[in-house]
Write a protein that holds these residues in place. Sequence first.
Motif: not given
Length: 141
Positions: A114-141
């Motif tokens: 359960v602990v490592w599933a929660a860590v893995a899920l949080a890592l996936v969510v963090a990766t998705i959020v980082n990619r969306r943030g990076a794509s928004r920064r490159t789209d606005t330029r």
Amino acid sequence: MRAARLLLFLLGAASAAYGGRLLLPQLGPTLPWLIGGPVLHDLVVAPLAGLVGLALGRLVTDRLRLTLITFGLLASATLLLIAAPLLWRPPSAPPNPGLPDRDHPLGLAVGLAVVWAAVALALVVATIVNRRGASRRTDTR
């Protein structure tokens, strides 16, 4: 005020002396535990934790990922410390109904999963959020 402080000091000193007198006969069997814990920590646990921290610091460069992995390791270490006495030897006290008849290795495995599933899920969510943030920064330029 001085009289109250002096009275409290005397009560505390008397309590400590009484506790020390009660501890003296049990000091023989207790001494290895009192000394062994800090020695084990200082010679094994602390250097191992430091080496793991150094290795993680070099391998994982993203602070958020490092934080999440560190959380997983600390939670795993806590679960292992809690479960160690139950896995190491059978209970020495009279059984508490419902407690000793549990499958402790399975419980530990489920807790760690359960602990490592929660860590893995949080890592996936963090990766998705980082990619969306990076794509928004490159789209606005």
